[in-house]
Write an enzyme that holds these catalytic residues in place. Structure first.
Site, mmCIF file in Angstrom:
data_model
loop_
_atom_site.group_PDB
_atom_site.id
_atom_site.type_symbol
_atom_site.label_atom_id
_atom_site.label_comp_id
_atom_site.label_asym_id
_atom_site.label_seq_id
_atom_site.Cartn_x
_atom_site.Cartn_y
_atom_site.Cartn_z
ATOM 1 C CG ASP A 293 11.814 -35.019 -29.520
ATOM 2 O OD1 ASP A 293 12.768 -34.114 -29.390
ATOM 3 O OD2 ASP A 293 11.130 -35.197 -28.596
HETATM 4 C C1 GLC Z 1 11.012 -33.016 -25.790
HETATM 5 C C2 GLC Z 1 12.494 -33.023 -26.521
HETATM 6 C C3 GLC Z 1 13.214 -34.394 -26.037
HETATM 7 C C4 GLC Z 1 12.793 -35.226 -24.805
HETATM 8 C C5 GLC Z 1 11.101 -35.494 -24.922
HETATM 9 C C6 GLC Z 1 10.518 -36.267 -24.112
HETATM 10 O O1 GLC Z 1 10.268 -32.449 -26.700
HETATM 11 O O2 GLC Z 1 12.732 -32.567 -27.302
HETATM 12 O O3 GLC Z 1 14.675 -34.024 -25.683
HETATM 13 O O4 GLC Z 1 13.378 -36.119 -24.373
HETATM 14 O O5 GLC Z 1 10.486 -34.449 -25.515
HETATM 15 O O6 GLC Z 1 10.421 -35.468 -22.976
#
Ligand code: GLC
Length: 746
Positions: A293
């Site tokens: 993430d």
């Molecule tokens: C965010 C989220 C995740 C998302 C990623 C890209 O912090 O936790 O669910 O896909 O970043 O945007």
């Protein structure tokens, strides 16, 4: 209830088209053909270390009012063939330009992945996933993802950071909005439907994209319901309640997994070798790639498990992470770590191969511009059929929580409707959160949806009355004056779109601001009041529930919110949605969920004064609205529950009569209790459901067939198997109102 003809026809035509393009399931064996394998082998032999590490790095794009923006240095890296993937970049022209850089400027011409958070639609925004799960309609959920994939790929996207399949039993956690509620079994079914919708059966088709199951793992169980907080539970609970939906995604061939921000019992997922290697790859046989993430590698330093970003990069790569989402830690430190022999080239090559295979699966080596089709971008986005399905899904996601004296549907004799409340005409809030490329200006608000239906034959008035989340009561007078002019009142209340989703935990989950005061003020007029709730989580609505009002839970319905809700309000659609997450009476009950344990001192409703039992002094044990709960405009009567056990098969039948005044759909739910086990078992577990249309006056016999496989559960040795013995079968309209029958399975 007859549905609106033209929308229904458009939706049916679209569903037929969808059916034609999707054959069967995604191959789990990944399906890398010999030619692609050879190409990848050759690339790995010729790639420099920098080119390899570039494939392990996910860069960000952004959007400014002037259009897409990207960091100059990242753009340079793309041209040097040192960028594997970009997130938040879309539209054909923009994607084409960036892909052209990678293909025409770089040495090896490796195409890039273009990822985006397509969570509940791309341009056509569907209800938030929690609302979608309340449809208990796996087909429409899959079809909605099919449309999302069609629209996203029409704008150049080939990878979505979806489905989010985190089970959660804590409505304080804002990201319950993105999930499928509290039940593991239903969560698995919905996870499968969503991956199938995104990936279709041919990832090389230009309207399918790579899915990414997230957030691996158990992100939905943070202590205190506070986002990003510690997760700590027994392995048994992890296996039984939180891991299965991720495994369902793996079993159906999801192309990628995303690690979660949280730790599990001391080891953050992003450097958890047991989770990523032993469980995901070895035990489950996952053969896609693992992305972190957002800056989750860098955050290992804050977790206190890495000394610095370099150490974090080492831990993460060696634990099984393949791609660093915008943290630049692989880019910055892997060359050094390799020199210092703290990471192995074989591990780097393994990670690169998994990403190149994903690109091959998508057909990007055959045609890197496969997703850059201007005609598709012009013709396959927000079509009447897509909008019709979105409208249908809104209606199917609306949960009727209360309807005293049949306040709903709105009677035909009503002359003037007053819509009062901060969510009555708010385009931006209809999108909820994580709405990607959704356009708020194209959303139909509740006011617009009602006006679209009433036309001239009913007057529709609107006053905001108050804001969603402050103490300003200055709008109450105007609201009261408006109410005086109407013979029917609709209160549009709830959260704003950003009070749920990421980084949106709430310790108090009541209606925010002064909305309860507004409701109590308006109800004093004595006129019929229907409350329409817009929210991204179960709320504590005890004050509202004490009023003589109808309550319709509509979540955040997306682009067609107002139209879909109006179809329910005017009786075009009889609500059939059922809660997939418990509504607590107050925050003190949290976590409260239907499939808990009996304990050694269960509270017994027949012995309400017992003291030394598992209970509160100041609140009942049962929630305000239980899992599986939802009313209809008609009523259903259950009878004649029959069971037949034949060695490994358990046949169950029940009769359901439509005892009300209109046709309606009912979600008939089947639960099982394992009365005595070698470990304690939940008092109920959902093991089946059927959503059936039962016409007024009609009685249907609903049949279920489960097997002993459905009775299996994880044991302390983490092996999953069933145990012979006494079981109780429950069938009913929700998890608390059921018929029951005991059975013995030997
Ligand atoms: C965010 C989220 C995740 C998302 C990623 C890209 O912090 O936790 O669910 O896909 O970043 O945007």
């Amino acid at each position: 209830m007859l549905r609106n003809g033209k929308f229904r026809i458009a939706a049916i035509l679209l569903l037929l088209l969808i059916k034609a393009t999707v054959h069967s399931q995604v191959p789990k064996n990944k399906g890398i053909n010999h030619r692609d394998k050879e190409k990848i082998d050759n690339l790995l032999k010729t790639m420099t270390l920098d080119e390899k590490i570039g494939q392990l790095s996910l860069f960000r794009s952004g959007w400014d009012v002037t259009g897409p923006i990207i960091n100059v240095n990242d753009k340079k890296l793309i041209g040097e063939g040192k960028a594997g993937a970009i997130l938040n970049a879309y539209t054909v022209d923009y994607v084409h330009d960036l892909q052209q850089l990678a293909i025409e400027k770089s040495r090896l011409k490796i195409p890039m992945l273009f990822g985006y958070d397509v969570i509940h639609g791309h341009r056509t925004i569907f209800p938030i996933p929690l609302g979608q799960s309340c449809t208990w309609d796996l087909k429409i959920i899959e079809d909605a993802e099919r449309i999302a994939a069609t629209e996203a790929t029409a704008e150049g996207i080939n990878w979505t950071f979806s489905p989010m399949v985190d089970i959660s039993r804590d409505p304080r956690w804002g990201r319950v909005a993105e999930g499928a509620g509290e039940d593991t079994w239903l969560g698995c079914k919905i996870a499968e439907a969503r991956v199938k919708g995104f990936q279709g059966n041919d990832l090389k088709a230009n309207n399918t994209l790579l899915a990414c199951a997230k957030h691996f793992a158990a992100y939905g169980a943070p202590q205190a319901g506070r986002d990003y907080n510690t997760v700590d539970m027994s392995q048994l609970s992890l296996y039984e309640w939180f891991l299965p939906p991720y495994k369902s995604c793996v079993d159906i061939g999801v192309g990628s997994m995303m690690t979660s921000f949280n730790e599990i019992a001391g080891i953050p997922s992003t450097c958890n070798t047991w989770l990523l290697e032993d469980l995901l790859r070895k035990e489950w046989g996952f053969n896609g790639f693992v992305v972190t993430d957002w800056t989750a590698i860098n955050e290992l330093v804050s977790h206190g498990i890495a000394e610095d970003n370099k150490d974090a990069a080492r831990l993460s790569l060696n634990a099984g992470v393949d791609m660093d989402m915008v943290g630049n830690t692989f880019l910055d430190y892997l060359p050094e770590l390799l020199k210092e022999k703290k990471v192995a080239l074989t591990r780097i090559d393994e990670a690169v191969r998994s990403i190149l295979e994903a690109k091959a699966l998508l057909g990007l080596f055959d045609d890197p511009y496969r997703y850059c089709n201007k005609t598709r971008q012009e013709q396959e986005i927000m079509t009447p059929g897509q909008l019709a399905l979105a409208r249908k899904m809104v209606s199917e996601s609306c949960v009727l929580l209360k309807n005293p004296d049949h306040i709903l549907p709105i009677p035909g004799k009503v002359k003037t409707i007053a819509i009062i409340g901060p969510l009555g005409d708010s385009k931006t809030d209809m999108l909820g959160n994580w709405y990607a490329a959704g356009q708020w200006e194209k959303c139909i608000t509740l006011l617009e949806g009602i006006k679209n239906r009433t036309g001239e034959h009913m007057k529709v008035l609107y006053e905001k009355g108050c804001n969603t989340n402050d103490s300003d009561r200055s709008g109450f007078d105007a609201a009261l004056k408006l109410a005086a002019r109407a013979d029917y009142i609709i209160l549009a209340l709830g959260e704003n779109g950003w009070m749920s989703g990421e980084a949106a935990s709430r310790s108090n989950i009541d209606l925010p601001g002064v909305q309860n005061d507004l409701a109590e003020t308006i109800v004093k007029t004595g006129k019929p009041v229907a409350v329409i709730l817009f929210n991204g989580r179960p709320l504590v609505i005890a004050r509202l529930n004490n009023l003589p009002v109808a309550i319709l839970e509509t979540w955040f319905g997306g682009t067609q919110a107002g139209n879909g809700i109006a179809d329910v309000l005017f009786g075009e659609v009889s609500p059939a949605a059922k809660l997939t997450m418990t509504f607590p009476r107050n925050e003190g009950q949290i976590p409260v969920f239907y499939n808990g344990k009996n304990t050694g001192r269960p509270f017994n409703l027949n012995d309400r004064d017992a003291k030394y039992v598992s209970r509160y002094l100041d609140c009942p044990n049962d929630p305000l609205f239980p899992f599986g709960y939802g009313l209809s405009y008609t009523s259903f009567a259950y009878s004649n529950l029959e069971t037949n056990v034949d060695t490994r098969n358990i046949a169950v039948t029940v009769q359901v009569a439509n005892s009300g005044n209109c046709d309606g759909e009912e979600v008939v739910q089947l639960y099982i209790r394992d009365n005595v086990g070698s470990i304690t078992r939940p008092v109920k577990e959902l093991k089946g459901f059927q959503k059936v249309l039962i016409k007024k006056g009609e009685t249907k016999t609903i049949a279920f067939n489960i097997t002993t496989d459905d009775l299996a559960f994880y044991h302390p040795d983490l092996k999953k198997y069933w145990e012979p013995g006494e079981f109780t079968v429950y069938v009913g309209t929700n998890s608390a109102e059921t018929l029951s029958k005991s059975i013995t399975v030997k």
